[in-house]
Design an enzyme around this catalytic site. Structure first.
Site, PDB file in Angstrom:
ATOM      1  N   GLN A  80      -4.142   1.374  -6.127  1.00  0.00           N
ATOM      2  CA  GLN A  80      -5.125   0.477  -5.581  1.00  0.00           C
ATOM      3  C   GLN A  80      -6.513   0.785  -6.397  1.00  0.00           C
ATOM      4  OE1 GLN A  80      -5.420   0.741  -1.453  1.00  0.00           O
ATOM      5  NE2 GLN A  80      -3.367   0.678  -1.050  1.00  0.00           N
ATOM      6  N   HIS A 147      -6.573   3.134  -0.834  1.00  0.00           N
ATOM      7  CA  HIS A 147      -7.625   2.791   0.406  1.00  0.00           C
ATOM      8  C   HIS A 147      -9.060   3.157  -0.024  1.00  0.00           C
ATOM      9  CE1 HIS A 147      -4.645   2.918   3.827  1.00  0.00           C
ATOM     10  NE2 HIS A 147      -4.155   2.149   2.975  1.00  0.00           N
ATOM     11  N   TYR A 269       3.563   3.818   9.616  1.00  0.00           N
ATOM     12  CA  TYR A 269       4.594   3.137   8.675  1.00  0.00           C
ATOM     13  C   TYR A 269       5.986   3.770   9.028  1.00  0.00           C
ATOM     14  CZ  TYR A 269       1.255   0.606   5.982  1.00  0.00           C
ATOM     15  OH  TYR A 269       0.467  -0.339   5.553  1.00  0.00           O
TER      16      TYR A 269
END
Length: 379
Positions: A80, A147, A269
């Site tokens: 990310q 993140h 998750y």
């Protein structure tokens, strides 16, 4: 499932998505494409600054012409991470200051978000960020590629607000000696305002006097806040990705704790439960929670008149939702008003000078990294 049945179902889904897009309340014009675009901001003359994750900053005309901007900081591209948000100083017309967020490498394989600013200088078709300086670094740097958060927004008093993700490390969101999992408030040069909750801790709604508190913190208990916007009354709203379920829209209040990872309306998750917000009323609950998730990537509040019925509403870019989610405010409450299927992962929505909406697709799966212009009317 037989190949024939799969073909029938797949065909039905494609037809359904096409039908949904035919009913959109706007026309879509494709302008150009980018290589992993992440954010954009309009210059006073109507051109745009667009960031690409791999580290390119471009000036783009409304017709799709592109100019590369030099002087951009080195980015740690991966997962990310990479070049992130772009924002103009409120006095850009006079000082030409551009703010960039990005993932920055550290020593020993660690990395973190950072924010730098520089002066945009143009000579013909050549553009450069001069006198680049880093004004904020996420603390501490950690391993991993997720993140970062690092959305940027200025308020009417020229304070710079930064969203800082938890870097998929969970506990830093509640650690006051870390800037991860927080909403931060700074002056435009990166210094700390003297009325932040910790610095002026004797005020109401302040953090406990403790030398270990990171003084830039305005609120805590966030996971991956990827959108920030002020509404028409000056209230700050933040939209963030939850874990498996529980994406959140939060009204940001001074020194408030939004509970992550102690509470969430989603779960881990791996299936392990997380207590819901309702079990811990001392934590601020979201105004809206989404399960199934929309995977919000950005948030704006529409201020124009071109989409007259939308003025004052928020528009959230949806990755998993593959569209735009419109949100209506009622004081401190919010509700989802509509959802517009774009058929692709949406990374960024920005309002143009004339009130048109400009949309960046996320370059993954069905998305093509396109820049789209939306204007009123049926597709």
């Amino acid at each position: 499932m037989s190949r024939q049945l799969f073909t029938v179902i797949f065909g039905f889904l494609i037809a359904f998505m096409a039908s949904a897009q035919e009913n959109l309340p706007f026309k879509i014009e494709q302008i150009t494409r980018f290589d992993e675009p992440w954010s954009m901001a309009f210059l006073p003359d109507g051109r745009m600054l667009v960031t690409e994750k791999k580290g390119r900053l471009l000036i783009v005309s409304q017709q799709g012409e592109k100019w590369l901007v030099g002087g951009v900081p080195d980015v740690d591209y991966g997962g990310q991470g990479g070049l992130g948000d772009v924002a103009l100083h409120p006095d850009f017309a006079s000082n030409k200051l551009v703010y960039l967020s990005y993932a920055e490498a550290g020593v020993g394989g660690v990395r973190g978000a950072a924010v730098a600013r520089g002066t945009l200088v143009e000579e013909g078709r050549r553009a450069l960020l001069k006198n680049l300086e880093v004004i904020w670094r996420q603390y501490p740097k950690v391993v991993g590629y997720g993140h970062y958060g690092h959305r940027l927004v200025f308020d009417d008093n020229k304070h710079l607000w930064i969203s800082s993700g938890d870097r998929q490390k969970f506990t830093p969101s509640q650690d006051m000696q870390s800037s991860m999992g927080k909403i931060l408030r700074l002056y435009d040069d990166g210094s700390v305002p003297n009325d932040n909750p910790f610095v002026n801790y004797r005020q109401e709604n302040a953090f406990v006097d403790d030398e270990g508190v990171y003084p830039q913190i305005w609120s805590l208990g966030h996971r991956n806040p990827l959108g920030m916007a002020f509404d028409l009354t000056g209230k700050l709203w933040v939209i963030e990705m939850g874990p498996a379920g529980g994406d959140e829209l939060n009204l940001i209040k001074r020194a408030a704790n939004y509970g992550y990872p102690v509470v969430s309306n989603g779960k881990h998750y791996d299936g392990r439960p997380i207590p819901d917000h309702s079990t811990r009323p001392e934590f601020a609950a979201p105004a809206i929670s989404w399960t199934p998730v929309i995977s919000p990537a950005d948030l704006i509040v529409y201020r124009g008149n071109l989409f007259a019925d939308w003025r004052g509403d928020a528009l959230a870019a949806g990755l998993t939702a593959q569209g735009i989610v419109r949100i209506r405010f009622d004081g401190e409450k919010a509700t989802e008003a509509a959802r517009y299927n774009m058929g692709s992962r949406i990374r960024k929505v920005t309002e143009g000078p004339d009130g048109a909406l400009w949309v960046l697709e996320d370059e993954r799966a069905q998305s093509e990294g396109r820049l789209l212009k939306l204007t009123p009317g049926n597709r």
